[in-house]
Design an enzyme around this catalytic site. Sequence first.
Site, PDB file in Angstrom:
ATOM      1  N   ASP A   1     -10.667  -6.091  11.448  1.00 49.48           N
ATOM      2  CA  ASP A   1     -10.541  -7.535  11.634  1.00 49.48           C
ATOM      3  C   ASP A   1     -11.566  -8.065  12.644  1.00 49.48           C
ATOM      4  OD1 ASP A   1      -9.310  -6.121  13.665  1.00 49.48           O
ATOM      5  OD2 ASP A   1      -7.313  -6.880  13.256  1.00 49.48           O
TER       6      ASP A   1
ATOM      7  N   ASP B   1       0.815  -1.211   0.000  1.00 49.40           N
ATOM      8  CA  ASP B   1       0.000   0.000   0.000  1.00 49.40           C
ATOM      9  C   ASP B   1       0.850   1.263   0.000  1.00 49.40           C
ATOM     10  OD1 ASP B   1      -2.558  -0.818  -0.333  1.00 49.40           O
ATOM     11  OD2 ASP B   1      -3.293  -0.151   1.618  1.00 49.40           O
TER      12      ASP B   1
END
Length: 743
Positions: free
Chosen positions: A455, A149
């Site tokens: 998550d 990223d």
Amino acid sequence: MIDAERGGEMGKNDQVPLFETKQVKGRILFRWIVASIFLGICFICMYRLRFFPVEGKAKRMAWTGLFLSELWFSFYWFLISVSRWNSVYRIPYVHRLTKRFGKELPGVDVFVCTADPLLEPPSMVVNTVLSVMAYDYPPEKLSVYLSDDGGSDLTFYGMLEAANFSKTWLPFCNKLKVEPRSPEAYFRTASEPVNDPVNVQHWLSVKKQYVDMKMRIETTTKLNRIPEHVRIQHKGFREWDFVSSKRDHQTILQILIDGRDPNAVDIGGNPLPTLVYLSREKRPQHHHHFKAGAMNSLIRVSSKISNGPIILNVDCDMYSNNSESIKYSLCIFMDEEKGDEIAYVQFPQNFDNLTKNETYSTSLRVIQKLEIQGLDANGGPMYIGTGCFHRREALCGKKYEENYRVDWKKLNDTKVEESASLLEETCKVLASCTFEHNTPWGKEMGLKYGFAVEDIVTGLSIQCRGWKSMYLNPERESFLGVAPITLLQLLVQHTRWGEGHLQIFLSKYCPLLYGYKKIPLKLRLGYCPFNLWAANCLATLYYVAVPCLCLLKGISLFPKVSSPWVLPFAYVIFAHRAYSLGEFIWCGGTLQGWCNDQRIWMFKRTTSYIFSLIETILKLLGYSQLSFIVTAKVADEDVLKRYDSELIEFGASSPMFDILATLAMLNLFGIIGAVKKVIVNADEESKVLDQFGLQILLCLVLVTINLPVYQALFFRKDNGKMPTSVTCKSVIFALLVCTIAMY
């Protein structure tokens, strides 16, 4: 005695299970302690109600606040106790898996995520990638994907070096049964083989190749540019000719090793795993959703290239420390009786840079060894974002159905026919900014968007679709990462975690409501201690600050030492802390480590979680936006030396340190005031100690916990001391508060 139940009783085909479930030892003692503490808490509540002060507004307010804080602590303790009531652990049987399935093992796609080449150096990323490429698993069934990223050509260069070195490293690992399979971790601790000249020569040769590769990567990283003679060696570097910045570039997708290619072999002629580099498209006008967006791009791209039914995701600093981890997880997934209902298998997040006494208590050892095992007994652990094996179907939004069965042979027959170059072009659209528009991605498919801890909410939603999860904590740790090495890093990290958890609790995904009739009540309650981390700040802050101020003002908040009502307070304090110490040592900690653990929990509750609470409220009111902070994985040598010496690193100005220092000074002034009170009233010394004994003891404990803070404020001379500005502000503010409190 250890009670045991089979991971699945004898299946219909009378095959023995691939794993076993056992009860954690000591649960009877735990339940007795819980029952006795609960009784003590009832007596404390009776005392608070029976002796509620009728005179003095200040005392009534202080008493009420303290009682509410104690009720909160009791409620929070109840939530933890419920989740741990039936803790279990799993034992996988790899030899049974190998014997039963042989070459019919499923394909596994490994996702490694990185975001910044400065905070997460390419040399570290390369070690993680090499460690997962070297799993003890058929290489033709293994594919490794790196999501960058940061969009950095430095990271891409590191991946090219990894692809080349893997041809030597993988056969070396298989030949010598290397553990761990991260070259850096292995060569840092291993010594060359003795009494075997051939292997010694081979060992030294491989080490030299690794050192040379590491030096090339680090030199390139320091120069912050790719040398021209390197750029012309691979077509992938041409992609960076069109990159404006790391936040504004096209999709970059390169298949560095195509595992289907018969020429993709190591120096021994054995096939290599597939290796793919991906930097998804980013544009300033499109939200990229941080790590969740990167993971979802990897899920889509990998579905076209390898489409492994099992997905492992790890952070870029979390290298594989156990080459059999894949097989451990498959013992759960492929168990004939219970495996088909499992969506993910979570491994603990361990670290390889911890000091003996864990200065910052980053291992969360009791949580990982006891509390998460409690969740495992009630439907499954949370997904914690790394070291987790997923069933691809479950991660992509599939609901569990009771008659669901997996045909592993059919899954293994799936083949991809397109060439690597064609896949590189056709898959780019799957990682584009606009692909997810008007699709279920980020909502019903993949990782969920809009949360700081994507998550946790993703794992919860998977469980609410009918799936279960399991927790594996093998004797040899499966993954090792880099723990924060400064206090500020730790506090900032927990600010984000606390904020994310509280955000979930206050959203439609609150486990108590969202999980209603979908997951067991114990599992819903088991999520709450984590979701309410930030909410602990108010009660803790009150308990840390108010009793010492009341001590200065002469307001007693606890029973006299000579009163029988002191007994429930004394018992609850002693039993709870003594059992906590016993657990910590049983989990592998030390006495000093437990003391550090208590200190850090107080620091987090009085700083990180305050900011978590404030930030969450601002977001709910629309005054703040979601952000993601990457924790630095590198530090200068001075900081590392102090960390290895177990000195707490302050060394920076921060509002968090202002709070810590001020609270420490408040309690110091409280003790000074108590000593003064005893000296002035020398003839009534016993009366003062009798009336304020517990309050003085509480202040003494807090002063002891804060000893490193006083040392950093007044005595340390190194760069890790408290900044002078923090010292001045804390002393002035604490004196001002104490002065106001006394009048």
